[in-house]
Scaffold this motif. Structure first.
Motif, PDB file in Angstrom:
ATOM      1  N   LYS A  49     -76.899 -11.433   1.669  1.00 32.01           N
ATOM      2  CA  LYS A  49     -77.848 -11.058   2.719  1.00 32.01           C
ATOM      3  C   LYS A  49     -78.493 -12.328   3.264  1.00 32.01           C
ATOM      4  O   LYS A  49     -78.938 -13.179   2.496  1.00 32.01           O
ATOM      5  N   GLU A  52     -81.342 -13.793   6.129  1.00 30.56           N
ATOM      6  CA  GLU A  52     -82.498 -13.483   6.972  1.00 30.56           C
ATOM      7  C   GLU A  52     -82.213 -13.878   8.419  1.00 30.56           C
ATOM      8  O   GLU A  52     -82.058 -15.077   8.731  1.00 30.56           O
ATOM      9  N   TYR A  98     -89.029  -5.792   6.949  1.00 29.79           N
ATOM     10  CA  TYR A  98     -88.842  -4.395   6.564  1.00 29.79           C
ATOM     11  C   TYR A  98     -88.790  -4.275   5.050  1.00 29.79           C
ATOM     12  O   TYR A  98     -88.282  -5.164   4.360  1.00 29.79           O
ATOM     13  N   SER A  99     -89.271  -3.165   4.534  1.00 28.84           N
ATOM     14  CA  SER A  99     -89.340  -2.974   3.086  1.00 28.84           C
ATOM     15  C   SER A  99     -87.957  -2.881   2.440  1.00 28.84           C
ATOM     16  O   SER A  99     -87.780  -3.272   1.296  1.00 28.84           O
ATOM     17  N   ASN A 100     -86.959  -2.382   3.161  1.00 33.04           N
ATOM     18  CA  ASN A 100     -85.610  -2.260   2.622  1.00 33.04           C
ATOM     19  C   ASN A 100     -84.730  -3.342   3.248  1.00 33.04           C
ATOM     20  O   ASN A 100     -83.826  -3.050   4.023  1.00 33.04           O
ATOM     21  N   TYR A 101     -85.018  -4.580   2.884  1.00 36.28           N
ATOM     22  CA  TYR A 101     -84.301  -5.740   3.426  1.00 36.28           C
ATOM     23  C   TYR A 101     -82.801  -5.615   3.171  1.00 36.28           C
ATOM     24  O   TYR A 101     -82.364  -5.452   2.039  1.00 36.28           O
ATOM     25  N   SER A 123     -83.919  -8.409   8.093  1.00 39.78           N
ATOM     26  CA  SER A 123     -85.246  -8.999   8.222  1.00 39.78           C
ATOM     27  C   SER A 123     -86.121  -8.572   7.050  1.00 39.78           C
ATOM     28  O   SER A 123     -86.208  -7.376   6.738  1.00 39.78           O
ATOM     29  N   THR A 124     -86.771  -9.538   6.447  1.00 41.59           N
ATOM     30  CA  THR A 124     -87.674  -9.236   5.333  1.00 41.59           C
ATOM     31  C   THR A 124     -88.981  -8.609   5.818  1.00 41.59           C
ATOM     32  O   THR A 124     -89.825  -8.267   5.000  1.00 41.59           O
TER      33      THR A 124
END
Length: 149
Positions: free
Chosen positions: A122, A124, A95-98, A92-93
């Motif tokens: 990756k 989403e 979060y900062s560490n996608y 999920s984008t």
């Protein structure tokens, strides 16, 4: 004949769906492919394959999910030289560490000598119809590179 395995961890079904699509792409190229969830296989069994694809969802701020932690740690003593590999996962984008779990798996595979032959994939959250096409192409490209090596 080249053989490959696709191992994944999935909680909500997103990464499992990606694995299904990727497997379809690999099999289109007539590669013998086994697909297993991470708890169904001992990491030592991976050395029996020419190609290794690992998939995982990302937990929290970029961590590996609990069900993959032992598998990940047990890979430390393996020698993956001459093994062709790729990594994929959902995240999920928000979060900062996608997709951080994907990055951790790529680094682990490199540490144990694997040749990463595809850019990490990756997606989403839940794969869309467009993502299905991308996943199948990821699988086809992995298979083509495995055959060519």
């Amino acid at each position: 004949m080249n053989n490959a395995i696709l191992v994944y961890a999935s909680m909500s079904g997103n990464t499992e769906l990606m694995a299904t699509y990727i497997a379809e792409g690999v099999r289109e190229k007539e590669i013998q492919l086994d697909v297993k969830e991470c708890f169904e296989i001992d990491p030592e069994e991976l050395v029996n394959y020419d190609g290794i694809i690992i998939g995982s969802y990302t937990w929290g701020e970029g961590e590996l999910p609990d069900e993959l932690l032992d598998f990940y740690d047990e890979m430390d003593h393996l020698d993956f030289h001459l093994k062709k590999s790729a990594v994929f996962g959902s995240g999920s984008t928000l979060y900062s560490n996608y997709g951080g779990a994907v990055d951790l798996l790529v680094e682990k595979l490199k540490q144990i000598g694997a040749d990463i032959i595809a850019d990490p994939l990756k997606i989403e959250l839940t794969p869309t119809e467009k993502d299905e096409i991308v996943c199948k192409e990821f699988g086809r490209q992995f298979a083509e590179k495995l055959i060519a090596s």
